[in-house]
Design an enzyme around this catalytic site. Sequence first.
Site, PDB file in Angstrom:
ATOM      1  CG  ASP A  49      -0.410  -0.155   2.510  1.00  0.00           C
ATOM      2  OD1 ASP A  49       0.824  -0.255   2.620  1.00  0.00           O
ATOM      3  OD2 ASP A  49      -1.183  -0.166   3.502  1.00  0.00           O
ATOM      4  CB  SER A  50       4.562   1.783   0.315  1.00  0.00           C
ATOM      5  OG  SER A  50       4.947   0.674  -0.475  1.00  0.00           O
ATOM      6  CE  LYS A 117       2.771  -6.012   3.817  1.00  0.00           C
ATOM      7  NZ  LYS A 117       2.178  -4.919   4.617  1.00  0.00           N
ATOM      8  CD  GLU A 119      -0.069  -1.783   7.906  1.00  0.00           C
ATOM      9  OE1 GLU A 119      -0.429  -1.001   8.815  1.00  0.00           O
ATOM     10  OE2 GLU A 119       0.494  -1.392   6.864  1.00  0.00           O
ATOM     11  CD  GLU A 186       7.088  -0.749   8.092  1.00  0.00           C
ATOM     12  OE1 GLU A 186       6.184  -1.446   7.584  1.00  0.00           O
ATOM     13  OE2 GLU A 186       7.352   0.420   7.740  1.00  0.00           O
TER      14      GLU A 186
HETATM   15  O1  KIV Z   1       3.477  -1.249   1.667  1.00  0.00           O
HETATM   16  C1  KIV Z   1       4.659  -1.543   1.884  1.00  0.00           C
HETATM   17  O2  KIV Z   1       5.562  -1.098   1.181  1.00  0.00           O
HETATM   18  C2  KIV Z   1       4.930  -2.448   2.998  1.00  0.00           C
HETATM   19  C3  KIV Z   1       6.342  -2.739   3.434  1.00  0.00           C
HETATM   20  C4  KIV Z   1       6.376  -3.777   4.485  1.00  0.00           C
HETATM   21  C5  KIV Z   1       7.292  -3.095   2.379  1.00  0.00           C
HETATM   22  O3  KIV Z   1       4.015  -2.935   3.578  1.00  0.00           O
END
Ligand code: KIV
Length: 273
Positions: A49-50, A117, A119, A186
């Site tokens: 999501d970055s 993924k 969080e 992280e």
């Molecule tokens: O969105 C992202 O870039 C991440 C990092 C852990 C690489 O979640």
Amino acid sequence: MSVHVEVKRMTVPQLRACKGQRKIVALTAHNVSTARIIDDYLDFVLIGDSTAMVAYGLPNTLSFTLEQAGQHTAAVVRGTRHACVVADMPFGSYQESPAQAFRSAAYLVGMGADAVKLEGGEVMADTVEYLVRRGIPVLAHVGLMPQYVNAMGGYLAQGKTPEAAAVILADAKALERAGAFGVVLEGVIEALGAEITAQVTIPTIGIGASPACDGQILVTEDMLGLSGERVPKFVKRYVNLEEIMRHAVERYADEVRAGKFPETQHCFGTKRP
Ligand code: KIV
């Protein structure tokens, strides 16, 4: 006649089996051209999501949408043949309920992701179990969680007190019990990254965590020098692509202005019909 090209990607069970055997290598990607170049060297590629920040210039990851995640996932899938494809679940697409998370994750899998993924610590364990039991592999993400930036008051290293470290360790263990196939650590202090890696049986993927982690991930634009002047402490810049691109574009602009480009070899049919 259609030509079938066999794609043999790294699978989630293969990633899981790397624990204790060899390091896992991962980077982010959001477009087909970058994905194509980095694919050969990676075990998995993350549509992070970055992308909201590196591709859209947004201040944080919070407004990245499920539709954007889906489109970028499809592009990265088209650009890769080797790396396992993991798609980030955007903020707001999974926190409401396990059923909402399943709908969102199923959409990303439909766009080609092999796994998702998300969080969150222990609070997300039920959701992780719900997805895993329904066939969606989940990579967990604890410690510094950018989707919690407002709650955390900034992008601050986590686990600095024994109490805070114990919570993050408990989070990682809860997510392991829930069935996550790995966990991203992280922005945690180095000793905690090493301790979690020793205490869980699933691979830990570090970003600003510890060399002891079972694997490492970085944002591709950061390590290639394409994300501006501010480099986070945990990033190593392997090349300054911005400098190389600026130099190339400057030469192109000079040559166009001087009438030196295009040359004969760049033109079609120099004789008039
Ligand atoms: O969105 C992202 O870039 C991440 C990092 C852990 C690489 O979640």
